[in-house]
Design a protein around this motif. Structure first.
Motif, PDB file in Angstrom:
ATOM      1  N   PHE A 270      -1.580   4.947  21.550  1.00  0.00           N
ATOM      2  CA  PHE A 270      -2.730   4.061  21.740  1.00  0.00           C
ATOM      3  C   PHE A 270      -3.209   4.115  23.188  1.00  0.00           C
ATOM      4  N   PRO A 271      -4.524   4.228  23.371  1.00  0.00           N
ATOM      5  CA  PRO A 271      -5.571   4.456  22.362  1.00  0.00           C
ATOM      6  C   PRO A 271      -5.658   5.941  22.008  1.00  0.00           C
ATOM      7  N   ALA A 272      -5.514   6.249  20.740  1.00  0.00           N
ATOM      8  CA  ALA A 272      -5.324   7.633  20.314  1.00  0.00           C
ATOM      9  C   ALA A 272      -6.531   8.517  20.586  1.00  0.00           C
ATOM     10  N   ALA A 273      -7.718   8.015  20.283  1.00  0.00           N
ATOM     11  CA  ALA A 273      -8.913   8.846  20.472  1.00  0.00           C
ATOM     12  C   ALA A 273      -9.097   9.191  21.938  1.00  0.00           C
ATOM     13  N   GLU A 274      -8.923   8.200  22.804  1.00  0.00           N
ATOM     14  CA  GLU A 274      -9.100   8.435  24.238  1.00  0.00           C
ATOM     15  C   GLU A 274      -7.997   9.308  24.819  1.00  0.00           C
ATOM     16  N   ALA A 275      -6.823   9.281  24.173  1.00  0.00           N
ATOM     17  CA  ALA A 275      -5.705  10.096  24.659  1.00  0.00           C
ATOM     18  C   ALA A 275      -5.906  11.580  24.373  1.00  0.00           C
ATOM     19  N   GLY A 276      -6.753  11.914  23.414  1.00  0.00           N
ATOM     20  CA  GLY A 276      -6.982  13.318  23.104  1.00  0.00           C
ATOM     21  C   GLY A 276      -6.988  13.640  21.630  1.00  0.00           C
ATOM     22  N   GLY A 277      -6.862  12.599  20.780  1.00  0.00           N
ATOM     23  CA  GLY A 277      -7.003  12.814  19.348  1.00  0.00           C
ATOM     24  C   GLY A 277      -5.865  13.610  18.725  1.00  0.00           C
ATOM     25  N   PRO A 278      -6.111  14.211  17.568  1.00  0.00           N
ATOM     26  CA  PRO A 278      -5.061  14.953  16.862  1.00  0.00           C
ATOM     27  C   PRO A 278      -4.451  16.088  17.686  1.00  0.00           C
ATOM     28  N   ALA A 279      -5.239  16.713  18.545  1.00  0.00           N
ATOM     29  CA  ALA A 279      -4.693  17.797  19.367  1.00  0.00           C
ATOM     30  C   ALA A 279      -3.624  17.271  20.326  1.00  0.00           C
ATOM     31  N   TYR A 280      -3.833  16.074  20.849  1.00  0.00           N
ATOM     32  CA  TYR A 280      -2.845  15.470  21.749  1.00  0.00           C
ATOM     33  C   TYR A 280      -1.565  15.136  20.991  1.00  0.00           C
ATOM     34  N   LEU A 281      -1.715  14.578  19.786  1.00  0.00           N
ATOM     35  CA  LEU A 281      -0.538  14.298  18.969  1.00  0.00           C
ATOM     36  C   LEU A 281       0.247  15.572  18.695  1.00  0.00           C
ATOM     37  N   LYS A 282      -0.454  16.634  18.334  1.00  0.00           N
ATOM     38  CA  LYS A 282       0.218  17.903  18.052  1.00  0.00           C
ATOM     39  C   LYS A 282       0.967  18.402  19.281  1.00  0.00           C
ATOM     40  N   ALA A 283       0.367  18.222  20.467  1.00  0.00           N
ATOM     41  CA  ALA A 283       1.030  18.633  21.705  1.00  0.00           C
ATOM     42  C   ALA A 283       2.288  17.806  21.954  1.00  0.00           C
ATOM     43  N   LEU A 284       2.223  16.498  21.689  1.00  0.00           N
ATOM     44  CA  LEU A 284       3.395  15.645  21.893  1.00  0.00           C
ATOM     45  C   LEU A 284       4.542  16.014  20.970  1.00  0.00           C
ATOM     46  N   ARG A 285       4.220  16.476  19.784  1.00  0.00           N
ATOM     47  CA  ARG A 285       5.278  16.799  18.831  1.00  0.00           C
ATOM     48  C   ARG A 285       6.076  18.043  19.248  1.00  0.00           C
ATOM     49  N   GLY A 286       5.567  18.785  20.207  1.00  0.00           N
ATOM     50  CA  GLY A 286       6.350  19.906  20.728  1.00  0.00           C
ATOM     51  C   GLY A 286       7.646  19.435  21.369  1.00  0.00           C
ATOM     52  N   PRO A 287       7.578  18.624  22.434  1.00  0.00           N
ATOM     53  CA  PRO A 287       8.810  18.137  23.060  1.00  0.00           C
ATOM     54  C   PRO A 287       9.469  16.978  22.319  1.00  0.00           C
ATOM     55  N   PHE A 288       8.731  16.333  21.410  1.00  0.00           N
ATOM     56  CA  PHE A 288       9.277  15.168  20.708  1.00  0.00           C
ATOM     57  C   PHE A 288       9.132  15.339  19.194  1.00  0.00           C
ATOM     58  N   PRO A 289       9.797  16.337  18.614  1.00  0.00           N
ATOM     59  CA  PRO A 289       9.576  16.645  17.194  1.00  0.00           C
ATOM     60  C   PRO A 289      10.130  15.609  16.235  1.00  0.00           C
ATOM     61  N   HIS A 290      11.040  14.761  16.706  1.00  0.00           N
ATOM     62  CA  HIS A 290      11.698  13.831  15.787  1.00  0.00           C
ATOM     63  C   HIS A 290      11.203  12.393  15.925  1.00  0.00           C
ATOM     64  N   GLU A 291      10.279  12.148  16.834  1.00  0.00           N
ATOM     65  CA  GLU A 291       9.741  10.794  16.982  1.00  0.00           C
ATOM     66  C   GLU A 291       8.771  10.485  15.839  1.00  0.00           C
ATOM     67  N   LEU A 292       8.707   9.213  15.479  1.00  0.00           N
ATOM     68  CA  LEU A 292       7.756   8.760  14.476  1.00  0.00           C
ATOM     69  C   LEU A 292       6.516   8.246  15.197  1.00  0.00           C
ATOM     70  N   PHE A 293       5.421   8.974  15.079  1.00  0.00           N
ATOM     71  CA  PHE A 293       4.195   8.637  15.788  1.00  0.00           C
ATOM     72  C   PHE A 293       3.171   8.029  14.840  1.00  0.00           C
ATOM     73  N   VAL A 294       2.512   6.970  15.314  1.00  0.00           N
ATOM     74  CA  VAL A 294       1.467   6.290  14.549  1.00  0.00           C
ATOM     75  C   VAL A 294       0.232   6.165  15.444  1.00  0.00           C
ATOM     76  N   PRO A 295      -0.736   7.064  15.329  1.00  0.00           N
ATOM     77  CA  PRO A 295      -1.946   6.961  16.142  1.00  0.00           C
ATOM     78  C   PRO A 295      -2.771   5.740  15.753  1.00  0.00           C
ATOM     79  N   VAL A 296      -3.298   5.059  16.758  1.00  0.00           N
ATOM     80  CA  VAL A 296      -4.124   3.870  16.563  1.00  0.00           C
ATOM     81  C   VAL A 296      -5.275   3.909  17.560  1.00  0.00           C
TER      82      VAL A 296
END
Length: 210
Positions: free
Chosen positions: A130-156
């Protein structure tokens, strides 16, 4: 409640925030009637604690009900007294420790890798980007999942139907949706339109199920 399992199973958190308490409670009950299992009432809405109390009474003890915008320890305690069984925070504040002491699972707001690391020892159930859109949207989430593959992410934040599809495809456990789903219903707007939006979002998350 097992918030992690609920997020993985239902993949949608509806966020209710309004200036009309009667409309807000009507919104909560309409969402529940349409089959949305995870509903969060933001404490920034008018008489939010009363809305939570009334929703808990109407929904019964077993339906998940969350309190959002939990900033302080007192917020967490008040939410628990009102009947919330999980809390959602915009960041890593004092409300997290208090909620955990009360046995409430926490969906904690983060934005950066540093904040994700800081959240780990706090015992949170999942991480709200949060805020997901301002953080970079789905591309940012995909980037975060690289170093954090096991975290449970909920974009808002700014999650409409198209964004919800994209976030789920990028690996989000669930999405949190406020105004694109709620519209003006919590301020007295159309319940019929709310039902249509609820069905549309449920279709999106069902289509995005692994």
């Amino acid at each position: 409640m097992d918030l992690q399992a609920a997020l993985a199973a239902h993949r949608l958190v509806a966020i209710v925030r309004g200036d009309d308490p009667e409309a807000a409670i009507r919104t909560v009950l309409t969402l529940a009637d349409e089959g949305i299992e995870l509903i969060e009432v933001s404490l920034s809405g008018k008489d939010a604690l009363s809305v939570i109390e009334r929703a808990r009474e109407a929904l019964g003890p077993d339906r998940p009900l969350g309190a959002g915008t939990v900033l302080t320890a007192e917020d967490a305690r008040a939410a628990q007294r009102a009947g919330a069984d999980f809390v959602v925070t915009p960041g890593l504040g004092d409300g997290i420790a208090a909620a955990r002491e009360l046995g409430l699972p926490v969906l904690a707001g983060v934005m950066t890798p540093t904040e994700i690391l800081a959240a780990r020892p706090l015992g949170v159930a999942a991480l709200k980007i949060f805020p997901a859109a301002e953080a970079g949207g789905p591309a940012y989430l995909k980037a975060l999942r690289g170093p954090f593959p096991h975290e449970l992410f909920v974009p808002v934040g700014g999650v409409d139907e198209a964004a919800a599809r994209a976030y789920l495809a990028a690996g989000a456990t669930a999405v949190g949706v406020g105004s694109p789903l709620i519209g003006d219903a919590a301020d007295g707007g159309s319940v019929s339109a709310l039902r249509d939006r609820a069905r549309a979002f449920l279709t999106v998350v069902q289509e995005g199920a692994p």
